[in-house]
Design a protein around this motif. Structure first.
Motif, mmCIF file in Angstrom:
data_model
loop_
_atom_site.group_PDB
_atom_site.id
_atom_site.type_symbol
_atom_site.label_atom_id
_atom_site.label_comp_id
_atom_site.label_asym_id
_atom_site.label_seq_id
_atom_site.Cartn_x
_atom_site.Cartn_y
_atom_site.Cartn_z
ATOM 1 N N ALA A 83 -71.596 -32.031 -4.546
ATOM 2 C CA ALA A 83 -71.517 -30.581 -4.784
ATOM 3 C C ALA A 83 -71.521 -30.282 -6.287
ATOM 4 N N ALA A 84 -70.833 -31.141 -7.054
ATOM 5 C CA ALA A 84 -70.823 -30.949 -8.511
ATOM 6 C C ALA A 84 -72.228 -31.125 -9.082
ATOM 7 N N ALA A 99 -75.065 -30.584 -7.539
ATOM 8 C CA ALA A 99 -75.873 -29.413 -7.159
ATOM 9 C C ALA A 99 -75.589 -28.228 -8.077
ATOM 10 N N LEU A 100 -74.314 -27.995 -8.339
ATOM 11 C CA LEU A 100 -73.959 -26.850 -9.177
ATOM 12 C C LEU A 100 -74.391 -27.061 -10.624
ATOM 13 N N ALA A 101 -74.218 -28.269 -11.134
ATOM 14 C CA ALA A 101 -74.619 -28.543 -12.518
ATOM 15 C C ALA A 101 -76.125 -28.333 -12.684
ATOM 16 N N ALA A 110 -78.014 -26.384 -10.867
ATOM 17 C CA ALA A 110 -78.283 -24.947 -10.768
ATOM 18 C C ALA A 110 -77.925 -24.219 -12.059
ATOM 19 N N GLU A 111 -76.933 -24.718 -12.758
ATOM 20 C CA GLU A 111 -76.530 -24.088 -14.019
ATOM 21 C C GLU A 111 -77.356 -24.594 -15.199
ATOM 22 N N GLY A 112 -78.286 -25.488 -14.952
ATOM 23 C CA GLY A 112 -79.129 -25.983 -16.033
ATOM 24 C C GLY A 112 -78.399 -26.903 -16.991
ATOM 25 N N LEU A 113 -77.488 -27.722 -16.464
ATOM 26 C CA LEU A 113 -76.725 -28.648 -17.296
ATOM 27 C C LEU A 113 -76.931 -30.080 -16.792
ATOM 28 N N PRO A 114 -78.055 -30.701 -17.199
ATOM 29 C CA PRO A 114 -78.441 -31.987 -16.625
ATOM 30 C C PRO A 114 -77.492 -33.139 -16.962
ATOM 31 N N ALA A 115 -76.850 -33.121 -18.127
ATOM 32 C CA ALA A 115 -75.945 -34.234 -18.447
ATOM 33 C C ALA A 115 -74.691 -34.149 -17.581
ATOM 34 N N HIS A 116 -74.267 -32.905 -17.276
ATOM 35 C CA HIS A 116 -73.166 -32.752 -16.321
ATOM 36 C C HIS A 116 -73.544 -33.424 -14.998
ATOM 37 N N ALA A 152 -75.848 -35.677 -14.435
ATOM 38 C CA ALA A 152 -76.020 -37.131 -14.564
ATOM 39 C C ALA A 152 -74.688 -37.862 -14.597
#
Lengths: 429, 429
Positions: free
Chosen positions: A407-408, A410-412, A414-420, A422
Motif C-alpha cells: 500500500a505504501a 502504491a501511494l508513493a 501515486a504521489e510521484g515519489l519514486p525513491a519512497h 523503492a
C-alpha cells in the motif's frame, strides 16, 4: 461603571458580541525594537546583555554580579517569615502532587498486521523561566512555572529576572529555592529571552521558555517561537463568575475584584439571573474597592472592562461562557456540576460557592498559568507536557513490511515519489 | 558530493557542530507581504480573497466556484483506481486506529484535604487544514492532518487549497472524502490562512490551523499563532540513518534518497561504523539517482545537504543523533532497541532493517507531520492533542477551604493582592 447587559433586551446579541470581541490588549508596537534586541544579543552575547541591563535595569552585571547564587536563594528561604514559608511549601507540595499525575504514559504495542508502534515521552534538556521584576514578581508564579518543569524531569532549569538597580525580591528567591531552580541570572526583558534562546558565553541555551512578562518579553517569546518552544501567547487576565441570588454578595464582589486588582486591563464579568443580586454585588464592589491597597487598579479595571450580564435563566450561562472562553470561570450556583457539563471553553473552572478563584492562584494544585483572551477555545493551561516531547516509533519485521508495504508503494507512486516507493519495494524482494 | 566526516578526525567536533548549526531554511523575508495580506483579508473579507485568488492562482472564485462540493470529493473517490483507493483506505484505517489510542483521559479525584481537582479534555469547535497546490499536494498529508482532528472530535473541519486556474487534484479530493473533511474552499496562500483565522462572510473562522505550506503560508501561521492554535513551525525535512555493514547498501541508499527527493533543502545523513559500507552506499545513491523521476531534486539535496558520518563505534551514534534531533531517525542495526534507549531527541524512530521511513509516511499509523530543524528537542509530531484542550477544575467545600485557604491568604497578602486575600478570607468566616 461597568457595562450592564440583559439577555432579554433586544440589543443584547450585538452588545454581547462587542463584549466578546473587545480587545483589551495594548497595541504597543514593540516588534521592531524586539527584533533589534534579539539580533544584538545573538551577535554580541554577554556584551549586549551587559549593555541592555545597564540601560534598562540600572544594574552593572560585571560589577554587581551576573547570577544570584544558590546560597542567596537558600538564605532568602531561611530568613522567610515561618508562616509564609509554610504556605509556600504547602503550595509547592500540592502543585507537585497535581502535576505528577500529568506525566504521560508511553505506548508500545503490536497490531494484527505485526506492526509494532508506540510513543515515548522524554523531558526537554533545559528550560528557561522568565520572572518579571517589580509589581508582577510573584513567588506563586515561580512555583507554578518551575515545578511542572522539574516534575517533567527537565535537567537544567534556568531562571532569568531583572534586578532593578541590583535589587532582588526575597520572596521570589525563596520560591526558586523551594522549586529547585538550578540557576538564576540577573537579566530581564527581550534581551534575557534572546539569551535563553540562543545562549551566550555565560548563559547556556534552553529548549523551552515559559513565564509571564511585559510586552517586550511577550513579543520576544513570540518571535523566537520555533527556535525554542514557548508556553503560550498571553494577554490580560479575566474571570467570569456565574452566580445565583443565594450567594453572599460580598464573596462574589471580592472574587470579581481579585481579578480586577491585577491590572487595569484585567476583566471581571458577573453573569446572574437576579437583578436585585446584581445590584447588591455592584454595591459591594464599590464598598470594597476603597479598602484595597490596589484600589486604583481595581477601580479602573472594573469601570473600563467589568460587566454584569443579567440572564433570564442560568441555563443560558454556558453558551455565553463558551463565547467568552474565559481564563477563569467560577460557577457559584446550587448545582455547579450540571452547568459545568455544558461548558466547553474555559481555562480553569471553580465549582461551587466555597471555591474562590484565588485558591487556584496559590494552593489548590492545578496550574494558574492559563489561556487568556478567548484562547481557551484552543489552548490549555501550563502542564508537564509543555516540558516534554513525544517520539513515535515503528518497527516492522519481514512479515509486517510485506503486509502493509504494498500500500505504501502504491501511494508513493501515486504521489510521484519514486525513491519512497523503492525504499519499500526493495524490502519486498 | 555530500559532506563526509569521521569522528576520529581531529577536526570532527567543529565540523559536526557546523553540520548541526547549518540552516537550510530559506531566509525569504515574506513577513511584510504576509502582514499586508492578513490585514486586507481581515478588513475586506471575501473581496480580498477573490482578488488574491485571481492574482496568485488565476482562478475566478465567483465565476469558477468558491468551494469544491462534497459530491465532487465523493466522485473523485468513486473514480479512483481501486488499488489506490484500497491503499488510501488501509492508510486511513491504520492512522485512525493509532490516533484513537492518543485520546487523553480526564482526571477527577479528591485528595486528603478534601479538595476535588481534575481536568477535562474537549475538542476545539473547528479546525482548518491547509493543503498546498502543485507538487506538494499529497493525499497522505490530507489523511495525516485530517484524521487526528476527526478522532479528537472536531465538529467542523475546513480544508483550504489553491486550485491554480481552477484545477483540482483528484487524489487530494478523494483523501478529503475518506478523511471526512467537512468543507473544501478553493483558496490558498497567506490569504487562506487569514480567512481561516478571522473568518469572512463565506468562510467561518476556525480555532486551530494545521498543514504544510510554502513560505507565505508558514509565515501567516506564525503571525496568527495566538489568534488561533497552529500545529508547528516547520522547516525542510530530514532523515538520519544509522546503519551497520550488515545492511544491503541499496536499501539504505533508497532510504536516504526518499528524503532527498522531497526538496533540494531536504537533508539525508548516514551514520555508520564501516568505511567500506559507507562507500557502497554512496555508490548506490549515485547509481539510483538517474532512475528517479525526482533525480534533479534528489541529486541537489544529496550533494548540498547530504552527509556521511563515519564513527569508531555505533555507540557514538546516539549522542550525535541527539545533537541533530532529526525529524526521522532510522536505526538499521542488529539491536535497534539498545540504541533507541540511548536516544532522547527525534521526531519519529524507525527500528530495524525492515522499517524504511516511507512506511511511516503512508501506512504505519503514527503521524508523519513531525518536528524539523532540530525542533524535536522540544516539539512532538502532530497528534489528537493538537485539536483538543484541557480545562482544569477545582471544587472545595467548607472544610476544604478551611484546610488550604489560610495559606492562600498568607501568600496573597505577601504578594500585595488584598482582594485575592479577601475572597478567601471571607469564606473562612
Amino acid at each position: 461603571m461597568p457595562l450592564r447587559l440583559d439577555s432579554r433586551d433586544p440589543g443584547f446579541a450585538a452588545a454581547f458580541a462587542d463584549l466578546v470581541d473587545a480587545r483589551r490588549e495594548a497595541d504597543e508596537d514593540v516588534s521592531r525594537d524586539v527584533t533589534a534586541i534579539i539580533a544584538k544579543v545573538r551577535g554580541k552575547g554577554d556584551a549586549a546583555l551587559a549593555d541592555y541591563t545597564q540601560r534598562f535595569d540600572g544594574h552593572d552585571l560585571d560589577a554587581g554580579g551576573w547570577k544570584v547564587d544558590r546560597a542567596e536563594c537558600e538564605a532568602a528561604l531561611a530568613t522567610l517569615d515561618p508562616k509564609l514559608r509554610e504556605a509556600l511549601e504547602l503550595a509547592a507540595e500540592r502543585i507537585r502532587a497535581y502535576h505528577a499525575a500529568q506525566r504521560p504514559e508511553d505506548r508500545d504495542s503490536i497490531d494484527a498486521a505485526g506492526v509494532r508502534m508506540g510513543a515515548r515521552w522524554t523531558a526537554v534538556d533545559a528550560a528557561g523561566l522568565y520572572v518579571p521584576g517589580g509589581r508582577a514578581a510573584y513567588p506563586s508564579s515561580v512555583l507554578m512555572n518551575a515545578i511542572p518543569a522539574k516534575v517533567a524531569g527537565v535537567g537544567r532549569l534556568t531562571m532569568v529576572t531583572p534586578t532593578p538597580k541590583g535589587a532582588t525580591n526575597p520572596l521570589v528567591l525563596a520560591a526558586a529555592a523551594i522549586a529547585g531552580v538550578d540557576e538564576v541570572w540577573r537579566v530581564g526583558g527581550a534581551q534575557a529571552i534572546a539569551a535563553l534562546a540562543y545562549g551566550t558565553d555565560r548563559i547556556a541555551p534552553v529548549d523551552v521558555i515559559v513565564g509571564p512578562g511585559n510586552a517586550w518579553v511577550a513579543e520576544a517569546k513570540r518571535q523566537l517561537y520555533g527556535v525554542v518552544g514557548i508556553d503560550m501567547v498571553a494577554g490580560p487576565s479575566e474571570i467570569v463568575v456565574v452566580a445565583d441570588a443565594a450567594n453572599d454578595p460580598a464573596w462574589i464582589a471580592a472574587d470579581l475584584l481579585s481579578q480586577a486588582e491585577h491590572d487595569p486591563t484585567s476583566q471581571s464579568i458577573l453573569i446572574t439571573d437576579d437583578a436585585g443580586f446584581a445590584d447588591k454585588v455592584a454595591a459591594e464592589v464599590e464598598r470594597q474597592i476603597p479598602n484595597l491597597s490596589t484600589a486604583a487598579t481595581a477601580a479602573t479595571s472594573w469601570a473600563d472592562n467589568g460587566a454584569i450580564v443579567l440572564v433570564g435563566s442560568l441555563d443560558e450561562a454556558a453558551a455565553l461562557c463558551d463565547r467568552l472562553a474565559p481564563e477563569h470561570l467560577e460557577l457559584a450556583v446550587a448545582d455547579p456540576e450540571r452547568l459545568f457539563d455544558k461548558v466547553r471553553h474555559a481555562g480553569s473552572v471553580f465549582l461551587g460557592r466555597h471555591t474562590p478563584e484565588a485558591v487556584g492562584d496559590y494552593v489548590a494544585g492545578p496550574n494558574h498559568v492559563l489561556p487568556t483572551g478567548r484562547r481557551a477555545r484552543f489552548a490549555s493551561g501550563l502542564s508537564v507536557l509543555d516540558f516534554m516531547k513525544r517520539t513515535s516509533f515503528i518497527a516492522l519485521d519481514d512479515a509486517a513490511v510485506r503486509a502493509i508495504g504494498p500500500a505504501a508503494v502504491a501511494l508513493a507512486e501515486a504521489e510521484g515519489l519514486p525513491a519512497h516507493a523503492a525504499s519499500v519495494a526493495l524490502r519486498l524482494g
